[in-house]
Design a protein around this motif. Structure first.
Motif, PDB file in Angstrom:
ATOM      1  N   ASP A 312      21.908   5.555   7.814  1.00  6.86           N
ATOM      2  CA  ASP A 312      21.542   4.710   8.953  1.00  6.86           C
ATOM      3  C   ASP A 312      22.497   5.019  10.110  1.00  6.86           C
ATOM      4  O   ASP A 312      23.714   5.050   9.933  1.00  6.86           O
ATOM      5  CB  ASP A 312      21.646   3.237   8.536  1.00  6.86           C
ATOM      6  CG  ASP A 312      21.226   2.261   9.620  1.00  6.86           C
ATOM      7  OD1 ASP A 312      21.025   2.680  10.780  1.00  6.86           O
ATOM      8  OD2 ASP A 312      21.111   1.059   9.312  1.00  6.86           O
ATOM      9  N   TRP A 313      21.950   5.230  11.291  1.00  5.99           N
ATOM     10  CA  TRP A 313      22.777   5.518  12.452  1.00  5.99           C
ATOM     11  C   TRP A 313      23.739   4.377  12.787  1.00  5.99           C
ATOM     12  O   TRP A 313      24.817   4.597  13.325  1.00  5.99           O
ATOM     13  CB  TRP A 313      21.903   5.778  13.679  1.00  5.99           C
ATOM     14  CG  TRP A 313      21.309   7.139  13.767  1.00  5.99           C
ATOM     15  CD1 TRP A 313      20.004   7.494  13.552  1.00  5.99           C
ATOM     16  CD2 TRP A 313      21.980   8.358  14.117  1.00  5.99           C
ATOM     17  NE1 TRP A 313      19.827   8.838  13.733  1.00  5.99           N
ATOM     18  CE2 TRP A 313      21.024   9.398  14.090  1.00  5.99           C
ATOM     19  CE3 TRP A 313      23.301   8.663  14.445  1.00  5.99           C
ATOM     20  CZ2 TRP A 313      21.348  10.729  14.379  1.00  5.99           C
ATOM     21  CZ3 TRP A 313      23.627   9.984  14.740  1.00  5.99           C
ATOM     22  CH2 TRP A 313      22.666  11.000  14.711  1.00  5.99           C
ATOM     23  N   ASP A 314      23.353   3.140  12.482  1.00  6.32           N
ATOM     24  CA  ASP A 314      24.082   1.982  12.985  1.00  6.32           C
ATOM     25  C   ASP A 314      24.901   1.217  11.959  1.00  6.32           C
ATOM     26  O   ASP A 314      25.771   0.430  12.336  1.00  6.32           O
ATOM     27  CB  ASP A 314      23.095   0.991  13.634  1.00  6.32           C
ATOM     28  CG  ASP A 314      22.326   1.610  14.791  1.00  6.32           C
ATOM     29  OD1 ASP A 314      22.946   2.363  15.567  1.00  6.32           O
ATOM     30  OD2 ASP A 314      21.116   1.361  14.916  1.00  6.32           O
ATOM     31  N   SER A 315      24.624   1.392  10.687  1.00 10.09           N
ATOM     32  CA  SER A 315      25.263   0.537   9.685  1.00 10.09           C
ATOM     33  C   SER A 315      25.523   1.304   8.396  1.00 10.09           C
ATOM     34  O   SER A 315      24.864   2.302   8.102  1.00 10.09           O
ATOM     35  CB  SER A 315      24.375  -0.667   9.395  1.00 10.09           C
ATOM     36  OG  SER A 315      24.953  -1.496   8.401  1.00 10.09           O
ATOM     37  N   ALA A 322      17.230  -1.335  10.548  1.00 12.26           N
ATOM     38  CA  ALA A 322      17.833  -0.027  10.291  1.00 12.26           C
ATOM     39  C   ALA A 322      17.218   1.059  11.175  1.00 12.26           C
ATOM     40  O   ALA A 322      16.020   1.044  11.463  1.00 12.26           O
ATOM     41  CB  ALA A 322      17.657   0.342   8.823  1.00 12.26           C
ATOM     42  N   ARG A 323      18.066   2.018  11.591  1.00  6.62           N
ATOM     43  CA  ARG A 323      17.616   3.217  12.312  1.00  6.62           C
ATOM     44  C   ARG A 323      17.965   4.423  11.430  1.00  6.62           C
ATOM     45  O   ARG A 323      19.089   4.897  11.424  1.00  6.62           O
ATOM     46  CB  ARG A 323      18.316   3.352  13.669  1.00  6.62           C
ATOM     47  CG  ARG A 323      17.769   2.503  14.763  1.00  6.62           C
ATOM     48  CD  ARG A 323      18.207   3.051  16.132  1.00  6.62           C
ATOM     49  NE  ARG A 323      19.641   3.311  16.219  1.00  6.62           N
ATOM     50  CZ  ARG A 323      20.172   4.404  16.773  1.00  6.62           C
ATOM     51  NH1 ARG A 323      19.391   5.355  17.263  1.00  6.62           N
ATOM     52  NH2 ARG A 323      21.493   4.547  16.839  1.00  6.62           N
ATOM     53  N   TYR A 324      16.990   4.863  10.680  1.00  5.66           N
ATOM     54  CA  TYR A 324      17.242   5.910   9.701  1.00  5.66           C
ATOM     55  C   TYR A 324      17.305   7.290  10.352  1.00  5.66           C
ATOM     56  O   TYR A 324      16.526   7.604  11.249  1.00  5.66           O
ATOM     57  CB  TYR A 324      16.150   5.913   8.632  1.00  5.66           C
ATOM     58  CG  TYR A 324      16.189   4.713   7.727  1.00  5.66           C
ATOM     59  CD1 TYR A 324      17.036   4.678   6.632  1.00  5.66           C
ATOM     60  CD2 TYR A 324      15.378   3.599   7.975  1.00  5.66           C
ATOM     61  CE1 TYR A 324      17.080   3.570   5.793  1.00  5.66           C
ATOM     62  CE2 TYR A 324      15.418   2.489   7.147  1.00  5.66           C
ATOM     63  CZ  TYR A 324      16.275   2.486   6.058  1.00  5.66           C
ATOM     64  OH  TYR A 324      16.322   1.385   5.236  1.00  5.66           O
ATOM     65  N   LYS A 325      18.223   8.110   9.876  1.00  2.00           N
ATOM     66  CA  LYS A 325      18.254   9.499  10.293  1.00  2.00           C
ATOM     67  C   LYS A 325      17.081  10.230   9.648  1.00  2.00           C
ATOM     68  O   LYS A 325      16.636   9.867   8.551  1.00  2.00           O
ATOM     69  CB  LYS A 325      19.582  10.142   9.865  1.00  2.00           C
ATOM     70  CG  LYS A 325      20.756   9.585  10.620  1.00  2.00           C
ATOM     71  CD  LYS A 325      22.080  10.119  10.129  1.00  2.00           C
ATOM     72  CE  LYS A 325      23.210   9.494  10.949  1.00  2.00           C
ATOM     73  NZ  LYS A 325      24.531   9.783  10.385  1.00  2.00           N
ATOM     74  N   THR A 326      16.587  11.250  10.307  1.00  2.00           N
ATOM     75  CA  THR A 326      15.499  12.032   9.737  1.00  2.00           C
ATOM     76  C   THR A 326      16.029  12.917   8.614  1.00  2.00           C
ATOM     77  O   THR A 326      17.217  13.266   8.582  1.00  2.00           O
ATOM     78  CB  THR A 326      14.843  12.928  10.795  1.00  2.00           C
ATOM     79  OG1 THR A 326      15.801  13.892  11.257  1.00  2.00           O
ATOM     80  CG2 THR A 326      14.336  12.092  11.980  1.00  2.00           C
ATOM     81  N   THR A 327      15.140  13.291   7.710  1.00  2.00           N
ATOM     82  CA  THR A 327      15.535  14.207   6.639  1.00  2.00           C
ATOM     83  C   THR A 327      15.998  15.531   7.231  1.00  2.00           C
ATOM     84  O   THR A 327      16.951  16.151   6.739  1.00  2.00           O
ATOM     85  CB  THR A 327      14.364  14.443   5.685  1.00  2.00           C
ATOM     86  OG1 THR A 327      13.887  13.171   5.217  1.00  2.00           O
ATOM     87  CG2 THR A 327      14.778  15.296   4.498  1.00  2.00           C
ATOM     88  N   ASN A 328      15.354  15.965   8.303  1.00  2.00           N
ATOM     89  CA  ASN A 328      15.739  17.204   8.959  1.00  2.00           C
ATOM     90  C   ASN A 328      17.190  17.138   9.427  1.00  2.00           C
ATOM     91  O   ASN A 328      17.970  18.086   9.250  1.00  2.00           O
ATOM     92  CB  ASN A 328      14.818  17.478  10.139  1.00  2.00           C
ATOM     93  CG  ASN A 328      15.124  18.794  10.820  1.00  2.00           C
ATOM     94  OD1 ASN A 328      14.954  19.860  10.241  1.00  2.00           O
ATOM     95  ND2 ASN A 328      15.601  18.726  12.055  1.00  2.00           N
ATOM     96  N   ARG A 329      17.566  16.012  10.017  1.00  2.00           N
ATOM     97  CA  ARG A 329      18.941  15.835  10.500  1.00  2.00           C
ATOM     98  C   ARG A 329      19.919  15.865   9.325  1.00  2.00           C
ATOM     99  O   ARG A 329      20.980  16.483   9.397  1.00  2.00           O
ATOM    100  CB  ARG A 329      19.052  14.511  11.249  1.00  2.00           C
ATOM    101  CG  ARG A 329      20.458  14.167  11.742  1.00  2.00           C
ATOM    102  CD  ARG A 329      20.786  14.833  13.038  1.00  2.00           C
ATOM    103  NE  ARG A 329      22.165  14.592  13.465  1.00  2.00           N
ATOM    104  CZ  ARG A 329      22.584  14.707  14.719  1.00  2.00           C
ATOM    105  NH1 ARG A 329      21.732  15.021  15.680  1.00  2.00           N
ATOM    106  NH2 ARG A 329      23.844  14.503  15.036  1.00  2.00           N
TER     107      ARG A 329
END
Length: 489
Positions: A312-315, A322-329
């Motif tokens: 999660d970008w934020d927590s 939640a702001r999930y990162k992409t699998t690609n990232r």
């Protein structure tokens, strides 16, 4: 005969007392601890998973909820009082009975981590909140006596080892000092009867971030308890890896050295090699493995290192927004780190009831599928002459990952294993051709190319070496959805 028997007994007794005590390999000083060498198995480790999970998961707002809920003027305090009531009536301790974990299944979690391609995994054993996630004899504020009524550390140890992964526990207790306003008698944190959870009295100004200097430091009692809990974790669970959060510099140096000596000497008794990680300057270089937080190196390093980041970008814990990162990232991050002699410890976010969010499961399984196909270019690899090439510029520094842009096809990372070179393109080139500039004619590294193939494809690929680089024609169909591995013979 009686006198002879007495004489033999006397000889045996005096012999037993005259034996010198066993000298342990590591002493509690930095020079002795520099004897430590990083195990080969750790150099093969590239990907691990851990999780922030505890009473702070109940409000589902941030893992720092337990700190900010006591801070005047903070939006979390405002939210808490509006949602749960006055801090005197409903403090952090009151979330513990709500941390039920009724859907927690250690074997299912460990299987998911294995399917994600992880080589090591484990829990946050104790976060900054002071709640122990194991069956501790040193505190009643633990997950066996309260909340889930389960020994999370043991259950995960057994489950992770069943999956043939190394076991990691993480430890953040040093943050507890002044984490709560124990000087404030208007809240439950200032009530001495709850000191077992909230920690000792700490004067105003004692809580400082990172390496900033506090007005007061923990006393010997707090330091000793910090060490005692680590000794208990070692005695009960024999972890392969113990990971520390930053800010450990507030703990007395002699206690930090004693911990390392205890861990490394215990490992000798256990008959295995272990790893300890640290951040910033909390340990002396060469005595343990350096770890970064939400960041990575911009260049290849001659020493193995680790970075921890969250899905999660934020927590770090589960939050509703939640702001999930992409699998690609996530995969590009892993590839970049490995090419620079690092490894990734990815944090995930279980809910308070023990469920792992579907968005998290999806990303983990996608990572696992990619690693199943491309893992030979990741697991057990070593750095090459250069880490890579391309336009992506990595910004270093604590909590800097959000400053780093997405990678493109021209961002290529190299790894090697058993004399085999891998070039990993972090995206698919639009025209179907990739130019690897590092391998141009006359480069100092390699000029005899027998074949180039792509993992997941059966046929060799067309290639041509020019003054611009090694130009490789990609196959007509993608073998996977993310980074693409060229195997160069």
């Amino acid at each position: 005969m009686k006198h002879l028997s007495l004489l033999l007994s006397f000889i045996l007794l005096t012999s037993a007392f005259s034996k010198k005590p066993h000298k342990e390999k590591y002493e509690a000083n930095w020079e002795s601890l520099k004897q430590y060498t990083v195990p080969e198995w750790w150099k093969d480790m590239k990907f691990g998973i851990y999780f922030h999970w505890g009473p702070y998961s109940v409000p589902a707002y941030k893992e720092w909820y337990s700190h900010w809920m006591y801070e005047d003027g903070n939006k979390i305090r405002e939210y808490h009082e509006k949602t749960y009531g006055n801090l005197k009536d409903f403090g952090y301790k009151d979330f513990i009975p709500m941390f039920t974990a009724e859907k927690f299944n250690a074997d299912e979690w460990a299987k998911l981590f294995k399917d994600a391609g992880a080589q090591f995994a484990g829990p946050v054993a104790e976060h900054s909140d002071g709640f122990a996630m194991w069956d501790s004899e040193l505190t009643e504020w633990n997950s066996v006596k309260m909340g889930p009524k389960k020994d999370i550390v043991k259950l995960m140890a057994d489950a992770v080892r069943k999956q043939n992964m190394k076991y990691i526990v993480t430890y953040h207790r040093h943050w507890l000092y002044a984490w709560y306003p124990t000087l404030d008698k208007s809240t439950d944190a200032g009530d001495p009867k709850y000191a077992g959870l909230y920690g000792p009295y700490a004067p105003k100004g004692s809580f400082k971030m990172g390496e900033k200097v506090p007005t007061a430091y923990p006393d010997d009692r707090f330091n000793q308890e910090w060490l005692d809990r680590l000794d208990e974790l070692m005695d009960k669970y024999e972890p392969d890896i113990i990971w520390f959060d930053n800010k450990m510099n507030i703990i007395g140096e002699k206690y930090r050295m004693q911990f390392l000596a205890n861990f490394y000497n215990n490992a000798e008794k256990w008959g295995k090699e272990v790893v300890c990680t640290y951040k910033a300057k909390d340990m002396v270089e060469g005595t343990a493995v350096l770890d970064l937080e939400r960041s990575r190196m911009s260049e290849m390093k001659p020493f193995p290192w680790l970075t921890d980041d969250s899905i999660d970008w934020d927590s770090w814990c589960y939050i509703d927004a939640a702001r999930y990162k992409t699998t690609n990232r996530l995969i590009d991050f892993l590839v970049d780190v490995v090419s620079k002699n690092g490894a990734v410890l990815l944090n995930i976010n279980p809910k308070a009831n023990g469920e792992i969010p579907s968005e998290t499961k999806e990303r983990l399984l996608q990572m696992g599928q990619w690693l199943k196909l491309n893992g030979e270019a990741i697991y057990g690899t070593r750095t090459w002459n250069v880490y890579g090439e391309g336009p992506q510029k990595i910004v270093e520094g604590h909590l800097s990952e959000f400053k780093n842009s997405e990678a493109v096809a021209q961002d290529i990372r190299f790894t090697q294993k058993n004399g085999q070179l891998y070039a990993i393109a972090l995206d698919w080139p639009e025209n179907g051709k990739l130019t690897i500039k590092t391998l141009k004619k006359g480069n100092p590294y390699i000029n005899n190319f027998e074949s180039v193939s792509m993992l997941g494809c059966n046929d060799n690929l067309e290639f041509n070496q020019s003054d611009e680089g090694l130009v490789v024609t990609f196959p007509t169909e993608k073998p996977c959805d993310y980074a693409f591995v060229l195997k160069i013979n």
